[in-house]
Design an enzyme around this catalytic site. Structure first.
Site, PDB file in Angstrom:
ATOM      1  N   LEU A 139      45.417  32.484  48.306  1.00  0.00           N
ATOM      2  CA  LEU A 139      43.967  32.383  48.105  1.00  0.00           C
ATOM      3  C   LEU A 139      43.343  33.743  47.814  1.00  0.00           C
ATOM      4  CD1 LEU A 139      42.923  29.834  50.908  1.00  0.00           C
ATOM      5  CD2 LEU A 139      43.702  29.382  48.566  1.00  0.00           C
ATOM      6  N   HIS A 143      39.104  31.149  44.879  1.00  0.00           N
ATOM      7  CA  HIS A 143      39.232  29.989  45.784  1.00  0.00           C
ATOM      8  C   HIS A 143      38.123  30.044  46.839  1.00  0.00           C
ATOM      9  CE1 HIS A 143      43.638  30.736  44.693  1.00  0.00           C
ATOM     10  NE2 HIS A 143      43.448  29.505  44.259  1.00  0.00           N
ATOM     11  N   GLY A 172      47.351  27.758  47.080  1.00  0.00           N
ATOM     12  CA  GLY A 172      47.467  28.876  48.013  1.00  0.00           C
ATOM     13  C   GLY A 172      47.429  30.228  47.328  1.00  0.00           C
TER      14      GLY A 172
HETATM   15  P1  AMP Z   1      45.123  27.175  41.995  1.00  0.00           P
HETATM   16  O1  AMP Z   1      45.427  27.564  43.402  1.00  0.00           O
HETATM   17  O2  AMP Z   1      45.371  28.256  41.010  1.00  0.00           O
HETATM   18  O3  AMP Z   1      45.677  25.829  41.627  1.00  0.00           O
HETATM   19  O4  AMP Z   1      43.531  26.978  41.954  1.00  0.00           O
HETATM   20  C1  AMP Z   1      42.880  26.113  42.835  1.00  0.00           C
HETATM   21  C2  AMP Z   1      41.450  25.966  42.384  1.00  0.00           C
HETATM   22  O5  AMP Z   1      40.797  27.224  42.399  1.00  0.00           O
HETATM   23  C3  AMP Z   1      41.330  25.416  40.960  1.00  0.00           C
HETATM   24  O6  AMP Z   1      40.269  24.478  40.909  1.00  0.00           O
HETATM   25  C4  AMP Z   1      41.022  26.649  40.157  1.00  0.00           C
HETATM   26  O7  AMP Z   1      40.288  26.381  38.980  1.00  0.00           O
HETATM   27  C5  AMP Z   1      40.180  27.449  41.148  1.00  0.00           C
HETATM   28  N1  AMP Z   1      40.204  28.861  40.784  1.00  0.00           N
HETATM   29  C6  AMP Z   1      41.298  29.641  40.594  1.00  0.00           C
HETATM   30  N2  AMP Z   1      40.930  30.883  40.212  1.00  0.00           N
HETATM   31  C7  AMP Z   1      39.579  30.882  40.144  1.00  0.00           C
HETATM   32  C8  AMP Z   1      38.597  31.851  39.790  1.00  0.00           C
HETATM   33  N3  AMP Z   1      38.915  33.093  39.414  1.00  0.00           N
HETATM   34  N4  AMP Z   1      37.293  31.497  39.841  1.00  0.00           N
HETATM   35  C9  AMP Z   1      36.932  30.236  40.206  1.00  0.00           C
HETATM   36  N5  AMP Z   1      37.817  29.268  40.540  1.00  0.00           N
HETATM   37  C10 AMP Z   1      39.108  29.590  40.522  1.00  0.00           C
END
Ligand code: AMP
Length: 278
Positions: free
Chosen positions: A31, A35, A29
């Protein structure tokens, strides 16, 4: 778009999607556009997209930020809906785990977790692999979307899917950055005033190492030391170069090189990670 909190309710909805492709975007979350890029890709490639929003206690260490991790469900639902997601799955901790102390864990091998974030955050990837396995089983997804921002996580999930024969295609998605290079992260909301300038040093250091390699510098120590200079003012947790295919230590004979950095940004000690092929 529906916001679902119960596993059984989600399973009923999934039953209705018989024969359709299902995309899963696992998140914690808060987001942002990073995301968002995963959600967009899933909507493009699948008939039905589920975005999970779950701050997973099992992947947090005792002194980490589980309690203060940002929770912004209403805003998340708005963004996911705008991007065309069909369901947000937002279970409570009790809905996902009857007892986190007596839990069957999925444990990636030592060789995959004895370095980088796995070394700094003991137990972290057991928590990640376990929750992702649960989400795969609950959603019966065709494809699942993961950001290259969490490069070690992506490597571990791909390996888990292969080792355990999950019937899921893993789709890696490139890192989304701010115009000035800062990788988007839910934890960027912790950064106040001057801290953002320090946070920017991660991508600056990676870009500098990339420039050096373009100029022919192939010495690992020199590449890391040069990047470290740029990171002065932050508390560097690790800076490493690996072979992006094997995640083994990079050898100068390896063609591809992935530099990864984790650093804590004062004064709040916000832990940020970033990586780049150099
Ligand atoms: P998180 O909510 O931080 O667990 O991230 C969920 C997903 O979003 C994971 O697969 C992360 O690698 C991806 N994600 C987070 N930040 C970025 C970003 N800046 N660019 C691309 N993917 C991201």
């Amino acid at each position: 778009m529906k916001v679902i909190h119960k596993i059984n309710e989600l399973k009923e909805i999934i039953k209705e999607q018989k024969g359709k492709s299902i995309g899963l975007v696992p998140t914690m979350g808060a987001l942002h556009e990073g995301h968002g890029s995963l959600i967009k890709k899933s909507v493009e490639q699948n008939d039905f997209t589920i975005v999970s929003v779950f701050v997973n206690p099992v992947q947090f260490g005792i002194n980490e930020d589980f309690d203060k991790y940002p929770r912004t469900l209403e805003k998340d639902a708005k963004l996911a809906e705008e991007l065309g997601a069909d369901v947000i799955f937002n279970p409570s901790v009790d809905e996902m785990y009857t007892d986190t102390q007596e839990l069957t864990l999925v444990c990636p091998p030592y060789s995959a977790i004895n370095k980088l974030c796995g070394k700094s955050r003991p137990g972290h990837f057991d928590g990640v692999a376990t929750v992702v396995s649960k989400l795969f089983n609950i959603t019966q997804c065709t494809r699942a979307y993961f950001g290259q921002k969490d490069a070690q996580q992506l490597f571990i999930i791909k390996k888990m899917v292969k080792d355990l024969n999950f019937n899921v295609e893993i789709v890696p998605c490139p890192i989304v950055r701010e115009k000035d290079g800062l990788a988007l992260s839910s934890r960027n909301t912790y950064l106040k005033d001057d801290a953002r300038a320090d946070a920017l040093k991660l991508s600056k250091a990676l870009n500098y190492a990339k420039e050096l390699r373009k100029k022919g510098v192939n010495d690992k120590q020199m590449l890391c030391d040069s990047a470290l200079k740029i990171l002065e003012g932050t508390n560097v947790d690790y800076i490493e170069i690996v072979n992006p295919e094997t995640f083994e230590d990079w050898q100068e004979t390896d063609k591809r090189a992935l530099m990864l950095i984790a650093a804590k940004i004062p004064p709040t000690d916000t832990r940020l990670i970033d990586n780049m092929e150099i």
